[in-house]
Design a protein around this motif. Structure first.
Motif, PDB file in Angstrom:
ATOM      1  N   ILE A 108       1.017  -1.221   0.092  1.00 11.66           N
ATOM      2  CA  ILE A 108      -0.069  -0.177  -0.107  1.00 11.66           C
ATOM      3  C   ILE A 108       0.719   1.571   0.083  1.00 11.66           C
ATOM      4  N   LEU A 154       1.483   5.283   0.690  1.00 12.13           N
ATOM      5  CA  LEU A 154       1.086   5.643   1.767  1.00 12.13           C
ATOM      6  C   LEU A 154       1.364   7.047   1.412  1.00 12.13           C
ATOM      7  N   ASP A 212      -2.709   0.106  -5.006  1.00 16.21           N
ATOM      8  CA  ASP A 212      -3.359   0.456  -3.866  1.00 16.21           C
ATOM      9  C   ASP A 212      -2.712   2.075  -3.136  1.00 16.21           C
ATOM     10  N   TYR A 213      -3.228   2.193  -2.672  1.00 14.89           N
ATOM     11  CA  TYR A 213      -3.062   3.792  -2.095  1.00 14.89           C
ATOM     12  C   TYR A 213      -3.865   4.281  -1.216  1.00 14.89           C
ATOM     13  N   LEU A 214      -3.370   5.416   0.301  1.00 15.23           N
ATOM     14  CA  LEU A 214      -4.136   5.933   1.339  1.00 15.23           C
ATOM     15  C   LEU A 214      -3.689   7.110   1.467  1.00 15.23           C
ATOM     16  N   GLU A 224      -6.232  11.183   5.963  1.00 17.31           N
ATOM     17  CA  GLU A 224      -7.190  10.673   6.182  1.00 17.31           C
ATOM     18  C   GLU A 224      -6.448   9.213   7.498  1.00 17.31           C
ATOM     19  N   ILE A 225      -5.669   8.867   7.186  1.00 17.06           N
ATOM     20  CA  ILE A 225      -5.232   7.235   8.514  1.00 17.06           C
ATOM     21  C   ILE A 225      -4.387   7.875   9.840  1.00 17.06           C
ATOM     22  N   LEU A 241      -4.318  -1.003   9.903  1.00 17.67           N
ATOM     23  CA  LEU A 241      -4.049  -1.083   8.572  1.00 17.67           C
ATOM     24  C   LEU A 241      -4.413  -2.543   8.014  1.00 17.67           C
ATOM     25  N   ASP A 260      -7.922  -3.799   8.396  1.00 13.26           N
ATOM     26  CA  ASP A 260      -8.729  -3.918   7.202  1.00 13.26           C
ATOM     27  C   ASP A 260      -8.401  -4.313   6.278  1.00 13.26           C
ATOM     28  N   GLU A 261      -6.995  -4.905   6.153  1.00 13.43           N
ATOM     29  CA  GLU A 261      -6.561  -5.689   4.428  1.00 13.43           C
ATOM     30  C   GLU A 261      -7.084  -7.350   4.888  1.00 13.43           C
TER      31      GLU A 261
END
Length: 192
Positions: free
Chosen positions: A106, A108, A123-125, A129-130, A145, A148-149
């Motif tokens: 992921i 970030l 995939d990114y975040l 936001e986190i 995290l 979540d996955e």
């Protein structure tokens, strides 16, 4: 109790043993030096996952190898998860093993402008936001995290591949005559 180990890497190859998966990782400390964690973790250590686990079957530990690293000015959280969890089959209500083995990576991102630095399929975040805690130290919710996955990989309605839903009929089911919806109109036809 099975042994759990953590390896924290800061380019000096120092190793520090640990028995608990960290809730958070300090980005102030590790985002530029990198962070690694390897060990076994119980599925029951994840609060939201624990709520859906089959309680009548022993849960085996999951193997986790995680790494926080920076590449091309983008921070990444990569981890490999190996193992399975036992959930309740939604057809027969017996335990069913669900394999969670997979690799995750992921990105970030600090903000939307970094989106051009990653592949379209990546995939990114967004860190804003986190990383929500208002502390001077920016804390990445590491355990959350990963959970979540895991939850994204877990089926909403687990079932055995060859499971047939067992149904039994109690009593007689009366056959209903289908009523013609236009029967009432036919009775009015001659009256108007």
């Amino acid at each position: 109790m099975p042994s759990t180990s953590a390896i924290v890497s800061n380019n000096d190859t120092q190793a520090t043993p640990s028995v608990i998966l960290s809730e958070n990782i300090s980005l102030n400390k590790w985002e530029d030096m990198g962070f690694e964690w390897s060990g076994s973790v119980s599925p029951n250590a994840f609060y939201r996952l624990k709520a859906i686990l089959a309680t009548e079957h022993e849960q085996l530990e999951l193997r986790l190898d995680a790494k926080l690293y920076r590449r091309s000015n983008v921070l990444y959280l990569a981890f490999e998860l190996t193992g399975n969890v036992w959930l309740t089959c939604q057809r027969c209500l017996q335990p069913v093993a669900v394999d969670l083995t997979d690799s995750y990576n992921i990105a970030l991102l600090d903000d939307d402008s970094q989106e051009s630095l990653i592949d379209d399929e990546q995939d990114y975040l967004l860190l804003d936001e986190i990383v929500t805690e208002q502390t001077p130290e920016r804390l990445l919710p590491f355990k959350k995290l990963i959970e979540d996955e895991i939850l994204l990989k877990t089926p909403l309605s687990p079932k055995h591949d060859d499971c047939e839903m067992v149904t039994s009929q109690v009593g007689n089911i009366p056959e209903e005559e289908n009523e013609n919806p236009f029967a009432a109109l036919a009775s009015l036809k001659g009256k108007l």
